[in-house]
Design an enzyme around this catalytic site. Structure first.
Site, PDB file in Angstrom:
ATOM      1  N   PRO A 422      14.068  10.813 -11.459  1.00 14.91           N
ATOM      2  CA  PRO A 422      14.979  11.710 -12.227  1.00 14.91           C
ATOM      3  C   PRO A 422      16.386  11.580 -11.661  1.00 14.91           C
ATOM      4  O   PRO A 422      16.990  10.659 -11.024  1.00 14.91           O
ATOM      5  CB  PRO A 422      14.468  12.800 -10.912  1.00 14.91           C
ATOM      6  CG  PRO A 422      14.183  12.306  -9.700  1.00 14.91           C
ATOM      7  CD  PRO A 422      13.528  11.037 -10.130  1.00 14.91           C
ATOM      8  N   GLU A 423      17.119  12.402 -12.324  1.00  9.72           N
ATOM      9  CA  GLU A 423      18.539  12.212 -12.224  1.00  9.72           C
ATOM     10  C   GLU A 423      19.083  12.324 -10.663  1.00  9.72           C
ATOM     11  O   GLU A 423      20.118  11.654 -10.351  1.00  9.72           O
ATOM     12  CB  GLU A 423      19.408  13.310 -13.249  1.00  9.72           C
ATOM     13  CG  GLU A 423      20.852  13.296 -13.075  1.00  9.72           C
ATOM     14  CD  GLU A 423      21.370  12.004 -13.744  1.00  9.72           C
ATOM     15  OE1 GLU A 423      22.548  12.079 -13.705  1.00  9.72           O
ATOM     16  OE2 GLU A 423      20.655  11.087 -14.410  1.00  9.72           O
ATOM     17  N   ALA A 424      18.558  13.334  -9.924  1.00  4.06           N
ATOM     18  CA  ALA A 424      18.873  13.476  -8.753  1.00  4.06           C
ATOM     19  C   ALA A 424      17.580  13.909  -7.856  1.00  4.06           C
ATOM     20  O   ALA A 424      16.470  14.704  -8.335  1.00  4.06           O
ATOM     21  CB  ALA A 424      19.813  14.418  -8.539  1.00  4.06           C
TER      22      ALA A 424
END
Length: 518
Positions: A422-424
């Site tokens: 995921p992005e973060a």
């Protein structure tokens, strides 16, 4: 409006025309993308020495920019863009917040494969031109600093058949992505593979052809010679740097400056040097302070007090250690700044989860946010390449820390349904290495985790890093490949993916390149 400016480091012996240390760092930010990939592509004992750039001011290249024509080698038609007084791009240092932009530069290596004689001939011609130039540092001078050719022994061909087969697969992925960009989005910044059209966006301030410039080095190293030649012709004839838009300094720096410098590093083609010097003059801001992510261009004071190894902050730390290494280990200021920063990061931001995962949190005004972004996953590779150059008692510690961070980033991939990260991801509320917010669940073909795999493989030769990289290739093929290219996905935890219709330029220039270097 708050603008961001990256601080700089000194570069003794580089022969740059401008005296500000910040200026060198601006150019270095792109050049490290290719230099360190080539470095690790060589036998383990090889290290680069210095990079020489001309002291002379290069003339601007007259070119047109609309670049929308389908036929790659042709000059594009269309009206020229408006130019501000002095030909300056308006530079914004605000972070990008949509899927259209990367908020981080990941500078990593290059990919090889066989190189065709025609391209070598172009390099030789550029070398002869450099000799005839007479004044300043030349490409020939630069080549003498290399202990080995940029493409390594036997052009870097691996010995084992499995690695050859996997690299051929990555090369096929690059060709597939490039051909679809060329067919549906030539001259525009990025491909929308689902709708089969191009995307321009606003973050480049009116500049076009981001995917072309960003991919020059990958095309060259992979031996995609005809595609490289078409891209070079487009740069020569259609890359117009006289733009009147507001541009993200970071994005233009990493994609355009980085792409042009990487291509010049490999080929010695003067057109790339002329273009990058012209662009650099338009981008240079006035240098200010260090470390936090934001400052006021009016007062010069730090604002927001946000410290991060993710978006906006990462490149500064990465370029410090790479500046030291690329100066033939003579830039002692950069070395001191890097290890001082690393000690502070480890003391204040490196954390251990209840499950034993090491991560780098973000620091906001003295309060830790237990979040690590995909963008911060470059730090495994960064700490790794700096391990051998710290104090003797810390060397193994830093290599272990690099391995722990890289393992955590791998966990963010392995804990998703798609095996992409995921992005973060967070480490609070019982979560570990997973995204707990819907807004963080997307993946936009980012390279940072794969880059750390590449560095750690080169540093340790632990086969798990190659295997992790190959698992990422399989996931990309399964979930991101569509009929006309590669697309990011909106939710890495969903068993049925939804594509975002964007083939980011850094997928060609960084993600696939790092995959091919393991």
């Amino acid at each position: 409006m708050v603008f961001r400016k990256l601080p700089g480091v000194s570069a003794p012996g580089m022969g740059l025309r401008l005296s500000q240390k910040f200026v060198f760092l601006l150019f270095l930010s792109g050049l490290v993308t290719l230099c360190f990939g080539a470095l690790f592509f060589l036998p383990d004992s090889v290290r680069l020495k210095r990079i020489f750039l001309s002291k002379n001011e290069s003339p601007a290249v007259t070119a047109r920019s609309e670049g929308e024509a389908r036929d790659p080698p042709r000059k594009a038609a269309g009206e020229p863009l408006k130019v501000e007084a002095g030909g300056k791009l308006r530079v914004s240092r605000r972070p990008s917040v949509t899927h259209d932009a990367r908020t981080l530069e990941r500078s990593v290596g290059t990919q090889e494969r066989t190189q065709v004689d025609a391209v070598d001939g172009a390099r030789d011609a550029a070398t002869r031109d450099g000799k005839e130039g007479g004044k300043g540092a030349t490409y020939e001078m630069f080549k003498k600093c290399l202990l080995k050719p940029a493409l390594g022994v036997d052009r870097g061909k691996p010995a084992d058949p499995q690695t050859v087969q996997r690299r051929d697969k990555v090369r096929e992925m690059m060709k597939f992505a490039w051909d679809n960009y060329k067919q549906y989005a030539w001259g525009k910044n990025e491909l929308r593979p689902l709708t089969r059209n191009g995307h321009i966006g606003t973050m480049f301030g009116g500049l076009r052809g981001a995917s072309i410039v960003d991919s020059l080095d990958t095309l060259y190293i992979m031996g995609l010679t005809e595609d490289y030649q078409e891209a070079k012709e487009w740069v020569h004839n259609n890359l117009d740097l006289n733009s009147n838009g507001e541009a993200s300094l970071f994005e233009v720096n990493i994609r355009y400056v980085g792409g042009l410098l990487s291509a010049y590093y490999l080929t010695g083609e003067e057109v790339f040097k002329q273009k990058v010097l012209e662009l650099g003059e338009k981008l240079l801001p006035k240098p200010h302070g260090l470390y936090p992510n934001f400052l006021s261009p009016v007062s010069g004071n730090w604002v927001q007090h946000h410290v991060s190894l993710g978006g906006l902050g990462d490149s500064f730390y990465e370029y410090l250690i790479k500046s030291y290494l690329m100066s033939d280990k003579t830039d002692e200021q950069a070395k001191r700044m890097y290890y001082s920063a690393l000690e502070a990061i480890e003391a204040n931001m490196v954390q251990k989860s209840p499950g034993g995962l090491t991560y780098v949190a973000e620091w906001r005004g003295g309060v830790l946010d237990h979040k690590m972004g995909h963008l911060a996953c470059f730090s495994g590779g960064m700490v790794g390449i700096g391990a051998d150059h710290g104090t003797l008692e810390k060397r193994q510690h830093y290599l272990d820390l690099a391995a722990e961070i890289t393992h955590t980033c791998h966990e963010s991939y392995s804990r998703s349904a798609t095996k992409l990260g995921p992005e973060a991801f967070r480490f609070d509320g019982g979560a570990e290495a997973t995204a707990t917010r819907l807004s963080d669940r997307y993946y936009i073909l980012r390279p940072e985790v794969i880059e750390s795999y590449m560095y750690m493989w080169r540093l340790t030769h632990d086969p798990k890093y190659r295997q992790w990289g190959w698992e990422a290739v399989e996931a990309l093929e399964k979930h991101c490949r569509v009929d006309s290219g590669y697309s990011g996905i909106r939710d890495v935890y969903a068993s049925t993916v939804s594509h975002d219709n964007m083939q980011q330029s850094f997928f060609l220039s960084e993600t696939l390149k790092a995959e091919g270097l393991k």
